[in-house]
Design a protein around this motif. Structure first.
Motif, PDB file in Angstrom:
ATOM      1  N   LEU A  16      25.286 -72.969  30.524  1.00  8.04           N
ATOM      2  CA  LEU A  16      24.086 -73.746  30.863  1.00  8.04           C
ATOM      3  C   LEU A  16      24.269 -74.454  32.206  1.00  8.04           C
ATOM      4  O   LEU A  16      23.334 -74.518  33.009  1.00  8.04           O
ATOM      5  N   LEU A  17      25.478 -74.970  32.482  1.00  7.20           N
ATOM      6  CA  LEU A  17      25.746 -75.646  33.742  1.00  7.20           C
ATOM      7  C   LEU A  17      25.578 -74.682  34.927  1.00  7.20           C
ATOM      8  O   LEU A  17      24.988 -75.040  35.947  1.00  7.20           O
ATOM      9  N   GLN A  21      21.905 -74.121  35.493  1.00  7.65           N
ATOM     10  CA  GLN A  21      21.298 -75.278  36.150  1.00  7.65           C
ATOM     11  C   GLN A  21      21.665 -75.329  37.634  1.00  7.65           C
ATOM     12  O   GLN A  21      20.818 -75.633  38.475  1.00  7.65           O
ATOM     13  N   LYS A  22      22.919 -75.017  37.952  1.00 11.75           N
ATOM     14  CA  LYS A  22      23.337 -75.013  39.364  1.00 11.75           C
ATOM     15  C   LYS A  22      22.587 -73.936  40.144  1.00 11.75           C
ATOM     16  O   LYS A  22      22.150 -74.172  41.270  1.00 11.75           O
ATOM     17  N   ARG A  30      15.274 -82.211  38.575  1.00 14.87           N
ATOM     18  CA  ARG A  30      15.618 -82.156  37.142  1.00 14.87           C
ATOM     19  C   ARG A  30      16.989 -81.514  36.926  1.00 14.87           C
ATOM     20  O   ARG A  30      17.804 -82.027  36.158  1.00 14.87           O
ATOM     21  N   ALA A  31      17.247 -80.416  37.621  1.00 12.48           N
ATOM     22  CA  ALA A  31      18.549 -79.760  37.503  1.00 12.48           C
ATOM     23  C   ALA A  31      19.660 -80.675  38.018  1.00 12.48           C
ATOM     24  O   ALA A  31      20.732 -80.762  37.410  1.00 12.48           O
ATOM     25  N   VAL A  88      19.734 -83.974  38.084  1.00  9.15           N
ATOM     26  CA  VAL A  88      19.957 -85.048  37.109  1.00  9.15           C
ATOM     27  C   VAL A  88      20.777 -84.525  35.934  1.00  9.15           C
ATOM     28  O   VAL A  88      21.739 -85.167  35.494  1.00  9.15           O
ATOM     29  N   ASN A  89      20.436 -83.350  35.425  1.00  7.58           N
ATOM     30  CA  ASN A  89      21.177 -82.765  34.301  1.00  7.58           C
ATOM     31  C   ASN A  89      22.629 -82.473  34.669  1.00  7.58           C
ATOM     32  O   ASN A  89      23.545 -82.729  33.882  1.00  7.58           O
ATOM     33  N   ILE A  90      22.841 -81.954  35.867  1.00  8.84           N
ATOM     34  CA  ILE A  90      24.208 -81.652  36.318  1.00  8.84           C
ATOM     35  C   ILE A  90      24.995 -82.946  36.492  1.00  8.84           C
ATOM     36  O   ILE A  90      26.156 -83.038  36.080  1.00  8.84           O
ATOM     37  N   ARG A  91      24.370 -83.966  37.077  1.00 11.87           N
ATOM     38  CA  ARG A  91      25.062 -85.249  37.275  1.00 11.87           C
ATOM     39  C   ARG A  91      25.437 -85.865  35.923  1.00 11.87           C
ATOM     40  O   ARG A  91      26.533 -86.411  35.770  1.00 11.87           O
ATOM     41  N   ARG A  92      24.548 -85.786  34.949  1.00 15.69           N
ATOM     42  CA  ARG A  92      24.867 -86.326  33.608  1.00 15.69           C
ATOM     43  C   ARG A  92      26.058 -85.589  33.008  1.00 15.69           C
ATOM     44  O   ARG A  92      26.970 -86.208  32.463  1.00 15.69           O
ATOM     45  N   LYS A  93      26.018 -84.274  33.103  1.00 13.43           N
ATOM     46  CA  LYS A  93      27.101 -83.472  32.529  1.00 13.43           C
ATOM     47  C   LYS A  93      28.423 -83.769  33.236  1.00 13.43           C
ATOM     48  O   LYS A  93      29.457 -83.916  32.586  1.00 13.43           O
TER      49      LYS A  93
END
Length: 194
Positions: free
Chosen positions: A3-4, A7-8, A67-68, A70-75
């Motif tokens: 998933l990462l 997203q990248k 959005r991607a 933010v999701n990557i930074r959270r992960k």
């Protein structure tokens, strides 16, 4: 593919579309220095069948990119709980990076909203009016500066992800981004000086 990784790649594709648009936007803005050609170009560009689809693509790509990110930074923030003791290069604290991204996002939104209120029959006069204001000029220059830093950082990271870390590639990225920034700031600086 994880998933990462998806997203990248999604963030990179959206960022690439936005970068191509930035290049187009900068080049079209340079027609400002050719008198009536600027207004002629924007009369065509501002027609409903060009302006609104392009704006929709830009907004969709911006939303996907943010959005991607933010999701990557959270992960990433959950992946490493202990900070590195030593960095091999200049380190900017994550909170400052986040702040710069928020400011860049706000700059883009304000710039888009501002473009919706331009006089469609005399875009050149609107720019002359806008950039006669020190506040708007400073806001625009700061936005371009943050955009420049973001592009340099992002493009170098993309190359590193692809396994390309040559100094020549870094020089090419710094040069291309500098030319893009100079193209964008040429109009407000010209209006301010003249």
């Amino acid at each position: 593919m994880t998933l990462l990784q998806i997203q990248k790649r999604t963030m990179t594709i959206a960022g690439t579309v936005l970068s191509v648009y930035l290049l187009f936007h900068m080049l079209s803005n340079l027609s400002f220095f050719f008198g009536d050609r600027f207004n002629q170009f924007y009369q065509i560009y501002n027609s409903a069948w060009i302006r609104w689809p392009v704006l929709a693509i830009v907004l969709i790509c911006l939303w996907v990119h943010v959005r991607a990110a933010v999701n990557i930074r959270r992960k990433n923030s959950h992946a490493r709980q202990v900070a590195y003791k030593k960095h091999d290069k200049f380190h900017i604290h994550a909170s400052l990076v986040t702040l710069s991204i928020i400011l860049l996002f706000l700059f883009i939104i304000v710039h888009i909203l501002q473009s919706l209120y331009v006089n469609p029959f005399d875009v050149r006069a609107s720019l002359l009016d806008w950039f006669s204001s020190p506040f708007i000029t400073l806001f625009y220059l700061m936005g371009v500066f943050i955009l420049t830093m973001h592009l340099q950082h992002s493009l170098i990271n993309v190359l590193q992800t692809l396994g390309i870390s040559s100094k020549m590639h870094h020089i090419a990225i710094h040069s291309a981004v500098a030319v893009l920034a100079l193209g964008f700031v040429s109009i407000p600086v010209y209006v301010w000086l003249v």
